[in-house]
Motif scaffolding. Structure first.
Motif, PDB file in Angstrom:
ATOM      1  N   ALA A   6       1.148  -1.315  -0.254  1.00 42.85           N
ATOM      2  CA  ALA A   6      -0.135  -0.256  -0.107  1.00 42.85           C
ATOM      3  C   ALA A   6       0.186   1.626   0.123  1.00 42.85           C
ATOM      4  N   GLU A   7       0.234   2.459  -0.381  1.00 43.47           N
ATOM      5  CA  GLU A   7       1.291   3.461  -0.563  1.00 43.47           C
ATOM      6  C   GLU A   7       0.412   4.588  -0.504  1.00 43.47           C
ATOM      7  N   VAL A   8       0.784   5.663  -0.491  1.00 43.66           N
ATOM      8  CA  VAL A   8       0.022   6.796  -0.351  1.00 43.66           C
ATOM      9  C   VAL A   8       0.634   8.576  -0.248  1.00 43.66           C
ATOM     10  N   GLY A   9      -0.071   9.516  -0.697  1.00 42.07           N
ATOM     11  CA  GLY A   9       1.534  10.506  -0.847  1.00 42.07           C
ATOM     12  C   GLY A   9       0.250  11.914  -1.699  1.00 42.07           C
ATOM     13  N   TYR A  10       1.412  12.148  -2.376  1.00 44.28           N
ATOM     14  CA  TYR A  10       1.085  13.704  -2.533  1.00 44.28           C
ATOM     15  C   TYR A  10       1.893  13.670  -4.288  1.00 44.28           C
ATOM     16  N   GLY A  11       0.661  14.106  -5.365  1.00 47.09           N
ATOM     17  CA  GLY A  11       1.437  13.976  -6.471  1.00 47.09           C
ATOM     18  C   GLY A  11       1.580  15.715  -6.645  1.00 47.09           C
ATOM     19  N   LEU A  12       3.016  15.815  -6.593  1.00 45.42           N
ATOM     20  CA  LEU A  12       3.357  17.707  -6.899  1.00 45.42           C
ATOM     21  C   LEU A  12       3.511  17.937  -8.197  1.00 45.42           C
ATOM     22  N   ARG A  13       3.120  19.061  -8.006  1.00 45.87           N
ATOM     23  CA  ARG A  13       4.208  20.154  -9.716  1.00 45.87           C
ATOM     24  C   ARG A  13       4.363  21.112  -8.984  1.00 45.87           C
ATOM     25  N   PHE A  14       4.687  21.493 -10.403  1.00 47.41           N
ATOM     26  CA  PHE A  14       6.464  22.549 -10.192  1.00 47.41           C
ATOM     27  C   PHE A  14       6.039  23.847 -11.437  1.00 47.41           C
ATOM     28  N   ASN A  15       4.900  23.426 -12.172  1.00 49.06           N
ATOM     29  CA  ASN A  15       4.564  24.340 -13.075  1.00 49.06           C
ATOM     30  C   ASN A  15       3.077  24.163 -13.527  1.00 49.06           C
ATOM     31  N   HIS A  16       2.121  25.376 -12.436  1.00 51.13           N
ATOM     32  CA  HIS A  16       0.604  25.037 -12.390  1.00 51.13           C
ATOM     33  C   HIS A  16       0.396  25.357 -14.653  1.00 51.13           C
ATOM     34  N   LYS A  17       1.214  26.061 -15.317  1.00 49.94           N
ATOM     35  CA  LYS A  17       0.339  25.528 -16.433  1.00 49.94           C
ATOM     36  C   LYS A  17       0.444  24.210 -17.322  1.00 49.94           C
ATOM     37  N   SER A  18       1.323  23.308 -16.803  1.00 53.55           N
ATOM     38  CA  SER A  18       1.673  21.803 -17.238  1.00 53.55           C
ATOM     39  C   SER A  18       1.350  21.104 -16.729  1.00 53.55           C
ATOM     40  N   GLN A  19       1.366  21.545 -15.525  1.00 53.21           N
ATOM     41  CA  GLN A  19       1.203  20.322 -14.627  1.00 53.21           C
ATOM     42  C   GLN A  19       0.127  20.200 -13.751  1.00 53.21           C
ATOM     43  N   ASP A  20      -0.144  19.252 -12.738  1.00 53.62           N
ATOM     44  CA  ASP A  20      -1.067  19.109 -11.960  1.00 53.62           C
ATOM     45  C   ASP A  20      -0.779  18.237 -10.507  1.00 53.62           C
ATOM     46  N   LYS A  21      -1.357  18.695  -9.319  1.00 51.25           N
ATOM     47  CA  LYS A  21      -1.348  18.527  -8.158  1.00 51.25           C
ATOM     48  C   LYS A  21      -2.866  17.368  -7.738  1.00 51.25           C
ATOM     49  N   GLY A  22      -2.472  16.577  -6.469  1.00 49.82           N
ATOM     50  CA  GLY A  22      -3.416  16.301  -5.792  1.00 49.82           C
ATOM     51  C   GLY A  22      -3.378  14.684  -5.255  1.00 49.82           C
ATOM     52  N   LEU A  23      -4.035  14.292  -4.714  1.00 49.07           N
ATOM     53  CA  LEU A  23      -4.070  13.053  -3.486  1.00 49.07           C
ATOM     54  C   LEU A  23      -3.758  11.538  -4.158  1.00 49.07           C
ATOM     55  N   LEU A  24      -2.571  11.094  -3.681  1.00 50.89           N
ATOM     56  CA  LEU A  24      -2.532   9.421  -5.291  1.00 50.89           C
ATOM     57  C   LEU A  24      -2.645   8.504  -3.406  1.00 50.89           C
ATOM     58  N   TYR A  25      -2.811   7.215  -3.545  1.00 45.92           N
ATOM     59  CA  TYR A  25      -2.922   5.875  -3.071  1.00 45.92           C
ATOM     60  C   TYR A  25      -2.430   5.059  -3.780  1.00 45.92           C
ATOM     61  N   GLU A  26      -2.805   3.589  -3.414  1.00 45.23           N
ATOM     62  CA  GLU A  26      -3.052   2.602  -4.251  1.00 45.23           C
ATOM     63  C   GLU A  26      -2.385   1.331  -3.282  1.00 45.23           C
ATOM     64  N   ALA A  27      -2.920   0.471  -3.565  1.00 44.65           N
ATOM     65  CA  ALA A  27      -2.853  -0.516  -3.256  1.00 44.65           C
ATOM     66  C   ALA A  27      -3.053  -2.293  -3.811  1.00 44.65           C
ATOM     67  N   GLY A  28      -2.038  -3.091  -3.631  1.00 42.80           N
ATOM     68  CA  GLY A  28      -2.317  -3.870  -4.572  1.00 42.80           C
ATOM     69  C   GLY A  28      -2.061  -5.393  -3.576  1.00 42.80           C
ATOM     70  N   ILE A  29      -1.722  -6.846  -4.375  1.00 40.31           N
ATOM     71  CA  ILE A  29      -0.850  -7.599  -4.472  1.00 40.31           C
ATOM     72  C   ILE A  29      -0.110  -8.045  -5.209  1.00 40.31           C
ATOM     73  N   GLY A  30       1.241  -8.527  -4.924  1.00 40.42           N
ATOM     74  CA  GLY A  30       2.010  -8.912  -5.878  1.00 40.42           C
ATOM     75  C   GLY A  30       3.419 -10.159  -4.946  1.00 40.42           C
ATOM     76  N   TYR A  31       4.309 -10.425  -6.562  1.00 42.37           N
ATOM     77  CA  TYR A  31       5.493 -11.523  -5.435  1.00 42.37           C
ATOM     78  C   TYR A  31       6.608 -10.986  -6.389  1.00 42.37           C
ATOM     79  N   ARG A  32       7.825 -11.540  -4.990  1.00 36.28           N
ATOM     80  CA  ARG A  32       8.656 -10.593  -5.118  1.00 36.28           C
ATOM     81  C   ARG A  32      10.389 -12.352  -5.432  1.00 36.28           C
ATOM     82  N   HIS A  33      10.376 -12.672  -6.464  1.00 35.68           N
ATOM     83  CA  HIS A  33      11.616 -13.226  -6.799  1.00 35.68           C
ATOM     84  C   HIS A  33      13.281 -12.618  -7.059  1.00 35.68           C
TER      85      HIS A  33
END
Length: 203
Positions: free
Chosen positions: A117-144
């Motif tokens: 699981a991960e949660v955070g914030y999307g940053l922007r450095f140029n308001h004309k070409s980038q966007d910002k906001g809350l981000l989150y994700e969760a899931g399953i996986g496998y490590r080999h």
């Protein structure tokens, strides 16, 4: 003859024990730091907005790249920080996520299923070409384990991005004022597939 057989048996047992001990010492014990690079693609599943346009014609897919540094706080759990670049399609958006993440491992061995699981914030450095906001994700996986300290990982998850300043426009209605702008809320959700490479400081 009996003494010789006993001696050979003892030597064999000692050799097997030594080999096993060395093999065990080289198993992943989920300790120390590990670093990762991940590429991912998100297939859009849902898009909603307060904007007056018909968002049903949009396709909220995404793709990007992330790097992370993580620390094992136990054999079955790690946490860390993630930074990256994330691009969304239709409507087009570009943001730079900064996230905290956590992973749980079914086994302390090298090859293991995991949840994340991960949660955070999307940053922007140029308001004309980038966007910002809350981000989150969760899931399953496998490590080999590939070899020694190197691993690959595959993950599948549910991803969300909530942008409160998607598109500004004139406020319509009786109180129309061309100098007064309003922002529109945009929520987008995707199913993501991630392929990554990890380097561990211990093995």
């Amino acid at each position: 003859m009996k003494t010789l057989l006993q001696t050979l048996t003892v030597i064999t047992l000692m050799a097997v024990s030594t080999t096993t001990a060395k093999a065990q010492s080289r198993l992943i014990r989920n300790q120390g730091f590990f670093y990762g690079v991940e590429g991912f693609y998100g297939h859009g599943t849902s898009l909603s907005s307060t904007h007056r346009y018909d968002v049903a014609n949009f396709s909220p897919s995404s793709y990007g790249l992330k790097v992370s540094a993580n620390w094992f706080s136990g054999f079955h759990f790690s946490s860390g920080l993630t930074a990256g670049v994330l691009n969304y399609e239709s409507p087009g958006m570009l943001t730079f996520p900064l996230l905290v993440n956590g992973q749980g491992y079914l086994s302390k061995g090298a090859n293991t299923p995991l949840v994340y699981a991960e949660v955070g914030y999307g940053l922007r450095f140029n308001h004309k070409s980038q966007d910002k906001g809350l981000l989150y994700e969760a899931g399953i996986g496998y490590r080999h384990r590939i070899q020694r300290n190197n691993f690959w990982v595959i993950k599948a998850g549910f991803h969300g991005f909530h942008n409160k300043q998607w598109l500004w426009d004139f406020e319509l209605g009786e109180n129309f004022d061309p100098n007064h702008y309003i922002w529109y809320d945009l929520k987008r959700q995707t199913l993501t597939i991630t392929l990554g490479f990890y380097y561990s400081t211990r093995y």
